[in-house]
Design a protein around this motif. Structure first.
Motif, PDB file in Angstrom:
ATOM      1  N   GLY A  66       0.774  -1.237   0.000  1.00 34.80           N
ATOM      2  CA  GLY A  66       0.000   0.000   0.000  1.00 34.80           C
ATOM      3  C   GLY A  66       0.796   1.273   0.000  1.00 34.80           C
ATOM      4  O   GLY A  66       0.319   2.301   0.497  1.00 34.80           O
ATOM      5  N   ARG A  67       1.991   1.249  -0.597  1.00 31.35           N
ATOM      6  CA  ARG A  67       2.813   2.458  -0.641  1.00 31.35           C
ATOM      7  C   ARG A  67       3.071   2.881  -2.091  1.00 31.35           C
ATOM      8  O   ARG A  67       3.024   2.058  -3.004  1.00 31.35           O
ATOM      9  N   HIS A  68       3.373   4.166  -2.259  1.00 28.90           N
ATOM     10  CA  HIS A  68       3.904   4.662  -3.528  1.00 28.90           C
ATOM     11  C   HIS A  68       4.667   5.946  -3.239  1.00 28.90           C
ATOM     12  O   HIS A  68       4.567   6.517  -2.160  1.00 28.90           O
ATOM     13  N   GLY A  69       5.436   6.377  -4.212  1.00 30.89           N
ATOM     14  CA  GLY A  69       6.319   7.523  -4.032  1.00 30.89           C
ATOM     15  C   GLY A  69       7.747   7.192  -4.408  1.00 30.89           C
ATOM     16  O   GLY A  69       8.566   8.075  -4.642  1.00 30.89           O
ATOM     17  N   GLY A  70       8.031   5.886  -4.493  1.00 36.49           N
ATOM     18  CA  GLY A  70       9.374   5.426  -4.778  1.00 36.49           C
ATOM     19  C   GLY A  70       9.611   5.075  -6.236  1.00 36.49           C
ATOM     20  O   GLY A  70       8.876   5.489  -7.125  1.00 36.49           O
ATOM     21  N   THR A  71      10.633   4.245  -6.459  1.00 37.74           N
ATOM     22  CA  THR A  71      11.173   4.067  -7.802  1.00 37.74           C
ATOM     23  C   THR A  71      10.874   2.720  -8.439  1.00 37.74           C
ATOM     24  O   THR A  71      11.282   2.481  -9.576  1.00 37.74           O
ATOM     25  N   THR A  72      10.170   1.817  -7.759  1.00 38.43           N
ATOM     26  CA  THR A  72       9.954   0.481  -8.316  1.00 38.43           C
ATOM     27  C   THR A  72       8.973   0.526  -9.484  1.00 38.43           C
ATOM     28  O   THR A  72       8.155   1.445  -9.607  1.00 38.43           O
ATOM     29  N   ASP A  73       9.042  -0.500 -10.335  1.00 36.87           N
ATOM     30  CA  ASP A  73       8.099  -0.584 -11.448  1.00 36.87           C
ATOM     31  C   ASP A  73       6.656  -0.656 -10.959  1.00 36.87           C
ATOM     32  O   ASP A  73       5.749  -0.118 -11.606  1.00 36.87           O
ATOM     33  N   ALA A  74       6.424  -1.317  -9.822  1.00 38.26           N
ATOM     34  CA  ALA A  74       5.061  -1.397  -9.282  1.00 38.26           C
ATOM     35  C   ALA A  74       4.500  -0.021  -8.997  1.00 38.26           C
ATOM     36  O   ALA A  74       3.288   0.213  -9.123  1.00 38.26           O
ATOM     37  N   GLU A  75       5.360   0.926  -8.602  1.00 29.89           N
ATOM     38  CA  GLU A  75       4.932   2.287  -8.282  1.00 29.89           C
ATOM     39  C   GLU A  75       4.903   3.201  -9.500  1.00 29.89           C
ATOM     40  O   GLU A  75       4.158   4.188  -9.515  1.00 29.89           O
ATOM     41  N   ARG A  76       5.720   2.900 -10.525  1.00 38.83           N
ATOM     42  CA  ARG A  76       5.908   3.857 -11.614  1.00 38.83           C
ATOM     43  C   ARG A  76       5.230   3.491 -12.931  1.00 38.83           C
ATOM     44  O   ARG A  76       4.878   4.391 -13.706  1.00 38.83           O
ATOM     45  N   LEU A  77       5.052   2.215 -13.219  1.00 41.01           N
ATOM     46  CA  LEU A  77       4.506   1.837 -14.519  1.00 41.01           C
ATOM     47  C   LEU A  77       2.980   1.869 -14.484  1.00 41.01           C
ATOM     48  O   LEU A  77       2.350   1.234 -13.635  1.00 41.01           O
ATOM     49  N   VAL A  78       2.394   2.625 -15.424  1.00 37.91           N
ATOM     50  CA  VAL A  78       0.941   2.792 -15.503  1.00 37.91           C
ATOM     51  C   VAL A  78       0.506   2.620 -16.952  1.00 37.91           C
ATOM     52  O   VAL A  78       1.310   2.718 -17.881  1.00 37.91           O
ATOM     53  N   PRO A  79      -0.782   2.383 -17.184  1.00 38.45           N
ATOM     54  CA  PRO A  79      -1.282   2.295 -18.558  1.00 38.45           C
ATOM     55  C   PRO A  79      -1.614   3.680 -19.110  1.00 38.45           C
ATOM     56  O   PRO A  79      -1.895   4.612 -18.366  1.00 38.45           O
ATOM     57  N   PHE A  80      -1.597   3.784 -20.425  1.00 36.62           N
ATOM     58  CA  PHE A  80      -2.127   4.962 -21.110  1.00 36.62           C
ATOM     59  C   PHE A  80      -2.909   4.452 -22.306  1.00 36.62           C
ATOM     60  O   PHE A  80      -2.345   3.844 -23.227  1.00 36.62           O
ATOM     61  N   TYR A  81      -4.229   4.670 -22.288  1.00 39.33           N
ATOM     62  CA  TYR A  81      -5.115   4.245 -23.363  1.00 39.33           C
ATOM     63  C   TYR A  81      -5.594   5.466 -24.145  1.00 39.33           C
ATOM     64  O   TYR A  81      -5.920   6.492 -23.558  1.00 39.33           O
ATOM     65  N   ASP A  82      -5.666   5.315 -25.459  1.00 41.69           N
ATOM     66  CA  ASP A  82      -6.227   6.352 -26.333  1.00 41.69           C
ATOM     67  C   ASP A  82      -7.361   5.718 -27.131  1.00 41.69           C
ATOM     68  O   ASP A  82      -7.116   4.965 -28.083  1.00 41.69           O
ATOM     69  N   VAL A  83      -8.596   5.994 -26.697  1.00 44.95           N
ATOM     70  CA  VAL A  83      -9.771   5.475 -27.386  1.00 44.95           C
ATOM     71  C   VAL A  83     -10.119   6.452 -28.506  1.00 44.95           C
ATOM     72  O   VAL A  83     -10.556   7.570 -28.264  1.00 44.95           O
ATOM     73  N   GLY A  84      -9.900   6.011 -29.734  1.00 52.50           N
ATOM     74  CA  GLY A  84     -10.089   6.878 -30.884  1.00 52.50           C
ATOM     75  C   GLY A  84      -8.807   7.137 -31.632  1.00 52.50           C
ATOM     76  O   GLY A  84      -8.812   7.801 -32.680  1.00 52.50           O
ATOM     77  N   HIS A  85      -7.679   6.632 -31.129  1.00 55.09           N
ATOM     78  CA  HIS A  85      -6.411   6.767 -31.832  1.00 55.09           C
ATOM     79  C   HIS A  85      -6.519   6.074 -33.191  1.00 55.09           C
ATOM     80  O   HIS A  85      -7.114   4.995 -33.295  1.00 55.09           O
ATOM     81  N   PRO A  86      -5.971   6.676 -34.239  1.00 51.77           N
ATOM     82  CA  PRO A  86      -6.126   6.073 -35.574  1.00 51.77           C
ATOM     83  C   PRO A  86      -5.450   4.718 -35.727  1.00 51.77           C
ATOM     84  O   PRO A  86      -5.758   3.984 -36.664  1.00 51.77           O
ATOM     85  N   GLN A  87      -4.522   4.384 -34.818  1.00 47.26           N
ATOM     86  CA  GLN A  87      -3.850   3.085 -34.886  1.00 47.26           C
ATOM     87  C   GLN A  87      -4.089   2.342 -33.583  1.00 47.26           C
ATOM     88  O   GLN A  87      -3.477   2.633 -32.547  1.00 47.26           O
ATOM     89  N   GLY A  88      -5.003   1.373 -33.595  1.00 49.54           N
ATOM     90  CA  GLY A  88      -5.312   0.622 -32.394  1.00 49.54           C
ATOM     91  C   GLY A  88      -4.270  -0.436 -32.097  1.00 49.54           C
ATOM     92  O   GLY A  88      -3.339  -0.662 -32.861  1.00 49.54           O
TER      93      GLY A  88
END
Length: 282
Positions: free
Chosen positions: A220-242
Motif C-alpha cells: 500500500g505504498r507509492h512515491g518510490g522508484t519500483t516498477d510497481a509504483e511507476r509503470l501505468v497504462p495509457f489508453y487512447d480510445v479513438g487513436h487512428p492506430q489501435g
C-alpha cells in the motif's frame, strides 16, 4: 483537425492491474479501437506532483509541486489555462487537489465544490474530497456517480477538455494493499462503470484518454522508484492506430498530447512530443 478530449484518471492503477482488471479498455485494444502504451511516471510517484506533471508536461523539480503535503496554485503554463486562453472550454470532476492547483488555494468546499465560472482555469468544476475516509467509511463518490456527473457536465457545458478522476483504487490500495480483493474490485468497478458511458462521450465527439498517476506496492505504498509504483497504462480510445504500442513512454507526453488533440500548440517548456501525432494548429 481539433477535437474535444476527455482524460480519465484512475488513481493508483498500475500497468499490471489495468491489464488484469480493465476488461472494457482491454477489449477495445484487442478490437483495434484503442491504443495502449506502458507509461513511466515521474518521481516522486505521488499524486499531487504527478497531477501537475500531467497538466504541465514538466517534472516535479521543474514545476515545484514536490509532495502531497503542500498543494498550491500552479505556476503553469498548464493544459487548463492554455486551453482557456485559446478559447476552449474546460471542466473537471475530480479530487479537490485539482481545484487547488488550477482554480484557488486553499480549497473551501462551500465556495469551490461546484463552480461554473468562465474566468477560472477549470471553468466547470465538480470537486470532492476523501477527508474523513477510514477503513470503515470510505467517503468517496461511487464510480457510477462520478461518471454520471461527468456525462451531465458534458451535456450541459460541452467542455473541450474534461478531466475525470476516480480516487477509490488509491484509497483501497492504501488500506488493503494492491494484492487485495478490495483493490482489484475498485479497479474493475471504474472500468465497468466506464463501459456504460464511454459510447455516450464518443457519440458527443470526444477522444477519450485513460491513464493513472502512479501504481502502488502490495503493502500500500507509492512515491518510490519500483516498477510497481511507476509503470501505468495509457489508453487512447479513438487513436487512428489501435492495438498495443511496444515502447514505454514518458508521462511528460500527456500534456502535449491533450493540447495537440484540441489543436492548441504546446509551449516550448513541453519538450516531449505528443502521442497523438503531429501538433495541431495554434
Amino acid at each position: 483537425m481539433a477535437e474535444k478530449v476527455v482524460l480519465v484518471l484512475f488513481d493508483a492503477v498500475g500497468y499490471d492491474a489495468a491489464l488484469r482488471d480493465c476488461g472494457t479498455l482491454e477489449g477495445l485494444v484487442e478490437a483495434g479501437l484503442a491504443r495502449r502504451w506502458c507509461m513511466r511516471s515521474v518521481l516522486p510517484s505521488l499524486s499531487a506532483p504527478v497531477y501537475e506533471t500531467l497538466h504541465t508536461g514538466t517534472p516535479p523539480y521543474v514545476h515545484g509541486i514536490r509532495s502531497n503535503d503542500r498543494v498550491v496554485l500552479s505556476k503553469g503554463p498548464h493544459v487548463f489555462g492554455l486551453a482557456r486562453e485559446a478559447g476552449r472550454t474546460t471542466g473537471a470532476v475530480a479530487h479537490y487537489f485539482f481545484s487547488e492547483l488550477y482554480n484557488v488555494a486553499p480549497y473551501d468546499a462551500l465556495r469551490d465544490m461546484e463552480v461554473d465560472d468562465p474566468s477560472l482555469a477549470i471553468q466547470h468544476g465538480r470537486f470532492y474530497s476523501e477527508l474523513g475516509y477510514t477503513k470503515w467509511n470510505l467517503n468517496l463518490p461511487s464510480e457510477t456517480d462520478l461518471f454520471t456527473r461527468a456525462t451531465l457536465l458534458i451535456r450541459r457545458h460541452c467542455p473541450d477538455y474534461l478531466l475525470i478522476h476516480g480516487f477509490a483504487p488509491d484509497a483501497l490500495g492504501h488500506l488493503y494493499g494492491t494484492a487485495s480483493v478490495e483493490y482489484h474490485h475498485a479497479v474493475w468497478a471504474l472500468d465497468n462503470a466506464l463501459a456504460e458511458v464511454l459510447h455516450l462521450w464518443r457519440d458527443e465527439g470526444y477522444r477519450v484518454l485513460v491513464t493513472s498517476d502512479h501504481g502502488q506496492t502490495e503493502d500500500g505504498r507509492h512515491g518510490g522508484t519500483t516498477d510497481a509504483e511507476r509503470l501505468v497504462p495509457f489508453y487512447d480510445v479513438g487513436h487512428p492506430q489501435g492495438g498495443v504500442a511496444t515502447e514505454t513512454v514518458s508521462q511528460l507526453a500527456v500534456a502535449p498530447t491533450l493540447l495537440s488533440i484540441m489543436g492548441v500548440k504546446p509551449p516550448p517548456v513541453m519538450t516531449v512530443a505528443p502521442l497523438s501525432g503531429e501538433f495541431g494548429p495554434s
